[in-house]
Design a protein around this motif. Structure first.
Motif, PDB file in Angstrom:
ATOM      1  N   PRO A  34      24.237  21.597  60.104  1.00 23.04           N
ATOM      2  CA  PRO A  34      25.550  20.959  60.267  1.00 23.04           C
ATOM      3  C   PRO A  34      26.586  21.894  60.881  1.00 23.04           C
ATOM      4  O   PRO A  34      27.415  21.464  61.687  1.00 23.04           O
ATOM      5  CB  PRO A  34      25.938  20.555  58.841  1.00 23.04           C
ATOM      6  CG  PRO A  34      24.649  20.445  58.113  1.00 23.04           C
ATOM      7  CD  PRO A  34      23.773  21.502  58.713  1.00 23.04           C
ATOM      8  N   ALA A  35      26.552  23.180  60.532  1.00 26.09           N
ATOM      9  CA  ALA A  35      27.514  24.128  61.107  1.00 26.09           C
ATOM     10  C   ALA A  35      27.298  24.274  62.606  1.00 26.09           C
ATOM     11  O   ALA A  35      28.264  24.317  63.386  1.00 26.09           O
ATOM     12  CB  ALA A  35      27.395  25.486  60.406  1.00 26.09           C
ATOM     13  N   ILE A  36      26.052  24.334  63.040  1.00 22.61           N
ATOM     14  CA  ILE A  36      25.753  24.437  64.470  1.00 22.61           C
ATOM     15  C   ILE A  36      26.208  23.180  65.195  1.00 22.61           C
ATOM     16  O   ILE A  36      26.782  23.247  66.283  1.00 22.61           O
ATOM     17  CB  ILE A  36      24.246  24.700  64.680  1.00 22.61           C
ATOM     18  CG1 ILE A  36      23.876  26.086  64.157  1.00 22.61           C
ATOM     19  CG2 ILE A  36      23.858  24.566  66.148  1.00 22.61           C
ATOM     20  CD1 ILE A  36      22.389  26.326  64.053  1.00 22.61           C
ATOM     21  N   ALA A  37      25.989  22.028  64.583  1.00 18.91           N
ATOM     22  CA  ALA A  37      26.416  20.771  65.207  1.00 18.91           C
ATOM     23  C   ALA A  37      27.927  20.701  65.346  1.00 18.91           C
ATOM     24  O   ALA A  37      28.447  20.281  66.381  1.00 18.91           O
ATOM     25  CB  ALA A  37      25.909  19.584  64.396  1.00 18.91           C
ATOM     26  N   VAL A  38      28.649  21.151  64.327  1.00 17.78           N
ATOM     27  CA  VAL A  38      30.112  21.129  64.395  1.00 17.78           C
ATOM     28  C   VAL A  38      30.605  22.053  65.502  1.00 17.78           C
ATOM     29  O   VAL A  38      31.457  21.686  66.311  1.00 17.78           O
ATOM     30  CB  VAL A  38      30.723  21.518  63.028  1.00 17.78           C
ATOM     31  CG1 VAL A  38      32.200  21.842  63.154  1.00 17.78           C
ATOM     32  CG2 VAL A  38      30.521  20.407  62.019  1.00 17.78           C
ATOM     33  N   LEU A  39      30.066  23.262  65.552  1.00 18.39           N
ATOM     34  CA  LEU A  39      30.531  24.229  66.543  1.00 18.39           C
ATOM     35  C   LEU A  39      30.225  23.804  67.972  1.00 18.39           C
ATOM     36  O   LEU A  39      31.033  24.016  68.870  1.00 18.39           O
ATOM     37  CB  LEU A  39      29.913  25.605  66.268  1.00 18.39           C
ATOM     38  CG  LEU A  39      30.396  26.287  64.987  1.00 18.39           C
ATOM     39  CD1 LEU A  39      29.630  27.577  64.745  1.00 18.39           C
ATOM     40  CD2 LEU A  39      31.894  26.551  65.049  1.00 18.39           C
ATOM     41  N   THR A  40      29.073  23.216  68.182  1.00 11.56           N
ATOM     42  CA  THR A  40      28.703  22.864  69.556  1.00 11.56           C
ATOM     43  C   THR A  40      29.271  21.529  70.020  1.00 11.56           C
ATOM     44  O   THR A  40      29.413  21.320  71.213  1.00 11.56           O
ATOM     45  CB  THR A  40      27.171  22.863  69.729  1.00 11.56           C
ATOM     46  OG1 THR A  40      26.591  21.970  68.786  1.00 11.56           O
ATOM     47  CG2 THR A  40      26.609  24.255  69.560  1.00 11.56           C
ATOM     48  N   THR A  41      29.592  20.640  69.092  1.00 12.15           N
ATOM     49  CA  THR A  41      30.151  19.351  69.511  1.00 12.15           C
ATOM     50  C   THR A  41      31.674  19.306  69.384  1.00 12.15           C
ATOM     51  O   THR A  41      32.287  18.340  69.804  1.00 12.15           O
ATOM     52  CB  THR A  41      29.544  18.177  68.718  1.00 12.15           C
ATOM     53  OG1 THR A  41      29.763  18.398  67.326  1.00 12.15           O
ATOM     54  CG2 THR A  41      28.089  18.010  69.017  1.00 12.15           C
ATOM     55  N   PHE A  42      32.279  20.337  68.827  1.00 19.45           N
ATOM     56  CA  PHE A  42      33.730  20.370  68.700  1.00 19.45           C
ATOM     57  C   PHE A  42      34.454  20.240  70.040  1.00 19.45           C
ATOM     58  O   PHE A  42      35.482  19.563  70.119  1.00 19.45           O
ATOM     59  CB  PHE A  42      34.172  21.642  67.963  1.00 19.45           C
ATOM     60  CG  PHE A  42      35.584  21.578  67.496  1.00 19.45           C
ATOM     61  CD1 PHE A  42      35.940  20.736  66.443  1.00 19.45           C
ATOM     62  CD2 PHE A  42      36.567  22.343  68.101  1.00 19.45           C
ATOM     63  CE1 PHE A  42      37.243  20.671  66.015  1.00 19.45           C
ATOM     64  CE2 PHE A  42      37.881  22.279  67.663  1.00 19.45           C
ATOM     65  CZ  PHE A  42      38.221  21.439  66.610  1.00 19.45           C
ATOM     66  N   PRO A  43      33.959  20.848  71.129  1.00 19.80           N
ATOM     67  CA  PRO A  43      34.626  20.636  72.427  1.00 19.80           C
ATOM     68  C   PRO A  43      34.601  19.180  72.899  1.00 19.80           C
ATOM     69  O   PRO A  43      35.386  18.802  73.761  1.00 19.80           O
ATOM     70  CB  PRO A  43      33.848  21.522  73.400  1.00 19.80           C
ATOM     71  CG  PRO A  43      33.223  22.557  72.543  1.00 19.80           C
ATOM     72  CD  PRO A  43      32.939  21.881  71.229  1.00 19.80           C
ATOM     73  N   MET A  44      33.727  18.355  72.344  1.00 24.69           N
ATOM     74  CA  MET A  44      33.665  16.942  72.725  1.00 24.69           C
ATOM     75  C   MET A  44      34.653  16.082  71.944  1.00 24.69           C
ATOM     76  O   MET A  44      34.685  14.866  72.121  1.00 24.69           O
ATOM     77  CB  MET A  44      32.258  16.391  72.485  1.00 24.69           C
ATOM     78  CG  MET A  44      31.204  17.018  73.325  1.00 24.69           C
ATOM     79  SD  MET A  44      29.630  16.247  72.941  1.00 24.69           S
ATOM     80  CE  MET A  44      28.535  17.418  73.682  1.00 24.69           C
TER      81      MET A  44
END
Length: 122
Positions: A107-117
């Motif tokens: 979940p942390a990786i998903a938040v960090l990588t999709t935050f720019p979207m």
């Protein structure tokens, strides 16, 4: 004459990838904890591990479901869920339990990588 192109799916590939990986890991964890021998091992090592993991993964499941539906509210649930899951993984490792950290950091990786979207989400 060529046929018209089908309508493009508005969901970014990165979100599809993150949600697919999490749903696969979540399914594997659900299938593995249903085995009696695994339940006995975890109960001997850390009591209440399985209900805690189910609760943490359930919160993140809701966040991923919202992310799949392209909702900004997914970050409201995923950020605390990711932090709690990572902290729980470190707590387990600090008491000597061998922990595979990959599910704890999904979940942390998903938040960090999709935050720019974030601006393109509803």
């Amino acid at each position: 004459m060529s046929s018209p192109l089908p309508p493009r799916n508005p969901r970014p590939l990165l979100i599809t990838f993150h949600c697919g990986i999490f749903f696969a890991v979540f399914s594997l964890i659900l299938m593995s904890i249903s085995r009696k021998d695994i339940q006995e091992v975890w109960d001997a090592v850390t009591p209440h591990h399985i209900p805690t993991m189910l609760m943490l993964f359930g919160v993140n499941f809701i966040g991923y479901f919202l992310l799949w539906n392209l909702r900004k509210s997914a970050f409201i649930i995923l950020i605390p869920g990711a932090i709690l899951l990572a902290v729980y993984g470190h707590m387990l490792s600090s008491i000597g339990v061998p922990v595979n950290f990959i599910p704890h950091y999904l979940p942390a990786i998903a938040v960090l990588t999709t935050f720019p979207m974030l601006p393109m989400l509803k």
